[in-house]
Scaffold this active site. Sequence first.
Site, PDB file in Angstrom:
ATOM      1  N   THR A  47       5.265  -1.310   7.827  1.00  0.00           N
ATOM      2  CA  THR A  47       5.547  -2.098   6.604  1.00  0.00           C
ATOM      3  C   THR A  47       6.852  -2.212   5.850  1.00  0.00           C
ATOM      4  O   THR A  47       7.610  -1.218   6.354  1.00  0.00           O
ATOM      5  CB  THR A  47       4.673  -1.569   5.424  1.00  0.00           C
ATOM      6  OG1 THR A  47       4.763  -0.246   5.195  1.00  0.00           O
ATOM      7  CG2 THR A  47       3.062  -1.593   5.963  1.00  0.00           C
ATOM      8  N   GLY A 106      -3.570  -6.176  11.488  1.00  0.00           N
ATOM      9  CA  GLY A 106      -3.706  -5.198  10.300  1.00  0.00           C
ATOM     10  C   GLY A 106      -4.374  -5.661   9.109  1.00  0.00           C
ATOM     11  O   GLY A 106      -5.728  -5.736   9.212  1.00  0.00           O
ATOM     12  N   GLY A 111       1.124  -8.055   5.480  1.00  0.00           N
ATOM     13  CA  GLY A 111       0.153  -9.367   5.455  1.00  0.00           C
ATOM     14  C   GLY A 111       1.188 -10.522   5.811  1.00  0.00           C
ATOM     15  O   GLY A 111       2.316 -10.356   6.228  1.00  0.00           O
ATOM     16  N   ASN A 141       1.119  -1.128  -0.261  1.00  0.00           N
ATOM     17  CA  ASN A 141       0.144  -0.190  -0.084  1.00  0.00           C
ATOM     18  C   ASN A 141       0.833   1.175  -0.095  1.00  0.00           C
ATOM     19  O   ASN A 141       1.915   1.356   0.694  1.00  0.00           O
ATOM     20  CB  ASN A 141      -1.055   0.016   1.098  1.00  0.00           C
ATOM     21  CG  ASN A 141      -0.392   0.624   2.529  1.00  0.00           C
ATOM     22  OD1 ASN A 141      -0.533   1.860   2.656  1.00  0.00           O
ATOM     23  ND2 ASN A 141      -0.025  -0.316   3.387  1.00  0.00           N
ATOM     24  N   ALA A 142       0.303   2.309  -0.534  1.00  0.00           N
ATOM     25  CA  ALA A 142       0.952   3.628  -0.755  1.00  0.00           C
ATOM     26  C   ALA A 142      -0.150   4.569  -0.549  1.00  0.00           C
ATOM     27  O   ALA A 142      -0.572   5.279  -1.551  1.00  0.00           O
ATOM     28  CB  ALA A 142       1.853   3.795  -1.903  1.00  0.00           C
ATOM     29  N   CYS A 176       7.185   8.057   8.496  1.00  0.00           N
ATOM     30  CA  CYS A 176       6.991   8.687   7.177  1.00  0.00           C
ATOM     31  C   CYS A 176       8.069   9.428   6.436  1.00  0.00           C
ATOM     32  O   CYS A 176       9.201   9.890   7.371  1.00  0.00           O
ATOM     33  CB  CYS A 176       5.970   9.865   7.430  1.00  0.00           C
ATOM     34  SG  CYS A 176       4.851   9.732   8.810  1.00  0.00           S
ATOM     35  N   ASN A 191       4.085   7.540  14.704  1.00  0.00           N
ATOM     36  CA  ASN A 191       4.406   6.886  13.482  1.00  0.00           C
ATOM     37  C   ASN A 191       5.685   7.471  12.950  1.00  0.00           C
ATOM     38  O   ASN A 191       5.494   8.697  12.152  1.00  0.00           O
ATOM     39  CB  ASN A 191       3.191   6.670  12.657  1.00  0.00           C
ATOM     40  CG  ASN A 191       3.730   6.160  11.081  1.00  0.00           C
ATOM     41  OD1 ASN A 191       4.644   5.603  11.078  1.00  0.00           O
ATOM     42  ND2 ASN A 191       2.806   6.280  10.221  1.00  0.00           N
ATOM     43  N   ASN A 228      -2.833   7.191  16.583  1.00  0.00           N
ATOM     44  CA  ASN A 228      -1.489   7.274  15.789  1.00  0.00           C
ATOM     45  C   ASN A 228      -1.427   8.419  15.408  1.00  0.00           C
ATOM     46  O   ASN A 228      -2.317   9.147  14.851  1.00  0.00           O
ATOM     47  CB  ASN A 228      -1.733   6.421  14.630  1.00  0.00           C
ATOM     48  CG  ASN A 228      -0.351   6.121  13.926  1.00  0.00           C
ATOM     49  OD1 ASN A 228      -0.085   6.806  12.942  1.00  0.00           O
ATOM     50  ND2 ASN A 228       0.335   5.046  14.177  1.00  0.00           N
TER      51      ASN A 228
END
Lengths: 324, 259
Positions: free
Chosen positions: A213, A285, A237, A89-90, A150, A147, A119
């Site tokens: 991730t 998640g 995942g 994912n982005a 980033c 988080n 978060n």
Amino acid sequence: MTERKKQETDPAKRAVLKKEEINTEVVIAGVRLKNPVITASGTFGCGREYAEFLDLGKLGAITTKGIAAVPWEGNRTPRVAETASGMLNAIGLENPGVDVFLERDLPFLKNAGCGVIVNVCGHEPSDYYRVVEKLNGVEGIDLLEINISCPNVKAGGLSLGTDPKTVEEVTRGCKERASQGVIMKLTPNVTDIREIARACEAGGADAVSLINTLTGMKIDIEKQTFVLANRTGGLSGPAIKPVAVRMVYEVSGAVSVPVIGMGGISSAEDAVEFLLAGASAVSVGMANFINPYVTLEIAEGIRDYCARHGISKVTELTGRVKGR
Amino acid sequence: MKRKETARVISQERISGDICSLVLSVTFAGDVSAGQFVSLFPHGKEKLLPRPISVCAADAAAGTIWLVYRVAGKGTKEFSQLIRGDEVEVMGPLGHGFPLEEARGKRVLLIGGGIGIPPLLFCAKALKGSADVTAAAGYRSDSTYLLEELEALCDVLVSTDDGSMGVHGTVLDAVRADGRKADLIFACGPRVMLRAVKEYAAEHGIRAYVSMEERMACGVGVCLGCVCTTTAEDAHSHVHNARVCTEGPVFAAEEVDLS
């Protein structure tokens, strides 16, 4: 690495317990959660969407989508791509900003009946502080998860969470501004994650959560283009679970603050693996997308596991893995 | 109310080329409206994400939904192998469909391209007797599907890419050639078609609703994977994005950027 706890009893020799006898509570930074199952940021919104499927009050805690100081648009689409036993994912941390969160989403979360972890995301350290200052002292927010994965311009385009000095500074900055306990969420895209975890601890973090991730890429060979508009994305995942378990094991041996383990957990067995590796709680998640009921099934399954192994408290699972 | 459950396959057949028709027994058939979709889950450990598939018809009395889909990748290929009696995980009903109430008593033009046709058949059925409906269906060739079903419900204009049937060209070419007046358009199809629909609707002062498509992950509005660009600030993230799976897939044409 600090020395790991010694195992005194052989679980195989213990008597089987009844499910009702199991104490599933865990405590993270002074906050009592009814069980160790937490939803991972970005996979559960602010709870509302999944409230249609399950009783949120049975969760240990919900971690919200990343909240920034102002609304973020996120990346262009396609933002998601399927991969073998996982996904990329982005999204780009699309979110409505802290003001809308406090006004619209927090009142809902307060009534959810579970722990609430907000978060926090930003580009610059000052972005994080602006959010933390607004969340400071707000009733109904149990913990903050920062988080630090980033991309950051200041650190030369690298993720802010890859530089121990910056990590320590941001941790301290958040701690100074927050009445709530602070969890630092670590990126796995580093050479030695223990170094980053130690920086968090030095900065005063109450807990660390990992892993975020893993950076990946997918190419459409027919169109000869990147599948994601952002070119790279974060892999999550079941595909990443062994990496996550290893990192949880490493970090829990390197710091004394609690570790929240995540990365590909989709069953109680997966969750137990993380607990045995050293996690005090786990986050779920991508598995929410596959089965909206999975978090509660995991909570129940952890209890079953404890009963079957004669372990009366879930907290006894933490770091229980032994060498062969 | 959305739910995820194990559905039983009532029937499956290949109706044309790579187009399959699947009927599932579900508990929520009575809750599905035209333009909504369901998530269908592949089985096994490698492919995990659900596939969004629009609903072609729902029979509340029988407790069934009818899905017509194109075999486009590994997930849909797996679904195409399901046979009567098999089980498959399904979640639904998802998203917001076409505003059928708004169509009451009006001249409605349903414009569908390719695998965008199935939800419009659902519309045609739902609007029968309450609106003056015309459908325009664009196919690649004369290997059509759902055409007889549409013709049983309303007038149908047909176009084919290769000219083997109906108007040679796009579905909008067929609409323009026919030239009949409409008060409302419901459309579903590829983005380029939706853009042409939006232009046509603007030219003729017709209100139009389009069903958008985007790669999805969760299907329920949490992951923000499937957003489309909106002309106004959206209510969820307060930017210019709307979630195709939640606010959509049907949007008023002027609400979304199709450029």
